[in-house]
Design an enzyme around this catalytic site. Structure first.
Site, PDB file in Angstrom:
ATOM      1  CE1 TYR A 286      -3.416  -2.796   0.431  1.00 41.63           C
ATOM      2  CE2 TYR A 286      -2.108  -3.467   2.320  1.00 41.63           C
ATOM      3  CZ  TYR A 286      -3.107  -3.727   1.402  1.00 41.63           C
ATOM      4  OH  TYR A 286      -3.780  -4.910   1.457  1.00 41.63           O
TER       5      TYR A 286
ATOM      6  CB  THR B 140      -3.151  -0.006  21.492  1.00 44.48           C
ATOM      7  OG1 THR B 140      -2.097   0.910  21.170  1.00 44.48           O
ATOM      8  CG2 THR B 140      -2.642  -1.435  21.379  1.00 44.48           C
TER       9      THR B 140
END
Length: 335
Positions: A161, A235
């Site tokens: 990507y 997270t």
């Protein structure tokens, strides 16, 4: 070494769930925090249309507690491999949530990781620090329920990507190498570049940054080829479940004063902002609570050979981890 074990293993495969796209993300980066009404328990409700719903509904969330009883030895796991430039340029930034080093995206100098559990090559984009208000906690991942004073996370994006923002919503889009910090008499030389008092004095307030021309990533890494890996998530919001985690089995060291006289003095609000944000103004305890492992498998390449016990030919040695006054030490058990 503070992580050693022998367990027969098997491979794990997990399906990654995607998160929200970047276009609708940056403008909300100051909405979430680590405590209070904007803390982790509320992240999923802070955005309309369920854009952060993965933070609550996800089944493969991070961080996790690295329980010795759940570790599976996988003999097919090779050591991680690195290529590219050891020294990178970029900036050190107070984001209001973290202190982090961000690589220069316009530079041709890149640092990549591949091998181990990774099927692709990944490029480093960010080095992020997590720490607590005391040295008894600060890491996001735990070891048998115990925390380290801090955790350094090296964040990479899949080279399939264009950039990190695109990759983070794709399956296997991201990889994170995690290093625990332990208290010591001297600080890792590269970690010192991020945490010296002269640097932190320039980064007291949110959204401040200074350039750094030489960050040697290899010198930041501890000398080990051993790690634990699992499939997890970011997270931080949007908590996308697109991350391959690799937690190294050795810490790096940091002097206690780096916390008490520097990191814990950083602010979570801009200098021109007259009111501190819900974190009460000081950056600390910037770690997300751990999630259950569920059906996921903790794979490791850490292997310890032991002489066969004549009384129990099939016995195996497992090392259980204990934390005493913040120092990790193994104690042997048999099964």
């Amino acid at each position: 070494m503070f992580l050693e074990l022998v367990l027969l293993g098997l491979l794990s495969t997990c399906t990654a769930n995607t998160g929200v796209s970047e276009e609708s993300e940056d403008q909300f980066k100051h909405w979430w925090h680590y405590c209070g009404i904007y803390g982790p328990e509320k992240w999923s409700t802070l955005r309309g249309k369920g854009l952060w719903k993965m933070c609550m509904d996800g089944k493969n969330q991070s961080p996790v507690d690295l329980q010795a009883s759940r570790l599976i030895f996988d003999r097919t796991l090779d050591g991680l491999k690195f290529d590219g430039e050891n020294e990178l340029s970029g900036k050190i930034k107070n984001t209001g949530h973290h202190l982090q080093f961000e690589t220069d995206t316009n530079s041709n100098r890149k640092f990549r990781v591949f091998g181990g559990p990774l099927d692709y090559s990944y490029t480093l984009t960010t080095i992020r620090l997590h720490f607590g208000n005391t040295s008894q906690r600060g890491s996001e991942h735990l070891v048998n329920g115990k925390a380290f004073p801090g955790e350094v996370q090296l964040m990479f994006f899949n080279n399939l990507y264009e950039d990190y923002n695109t990759a983070r919503s794709k399956p296997n889009g991201l990889a994170v190498i995690s290093i625990f910090t332990q208290l010591g008499n001297t600080t890792n030389t590269e970690l010192d570049k991020l945490t010296s008092r002269s640097v932190l004095r320039e980064l007291v307030y949110s959204d401040t940054f200074i350039p750094l021309s030489r960050m040697n990533v290899r010198e930041l890494l501890p000398l080990t080829t051993d790690y634990i890996t699992y499939q997890g998530s970011l997270t931080t919001p949007p908590c996308s479940e697109t991350v391959i985690w690799m937690i190294l089995n050795k810490p790096i060291y940091i002097e206690p004063d780096k916390f008490s006289l520097g990191l814990r003095e950083l602010k979570t609000y801009r200098k021109e902002n007259p009111e501190p944000n819900p974190l009460k103004g000081t950056m600390m305890n910037n770690f997300r609570p751990p999630f259950g492992l569920g059906n996921r498998i903790l794979r490791t390449n850490i292997f310890m050979q032991e002489n066969q016990d004549e009384r129990c030919p099939v016995s195996k040695r497992v090392v259980v981890y204990k934390v005493n006054e913040g120092i990790m030490s193994p104690s042997n058990t048999r099964s």
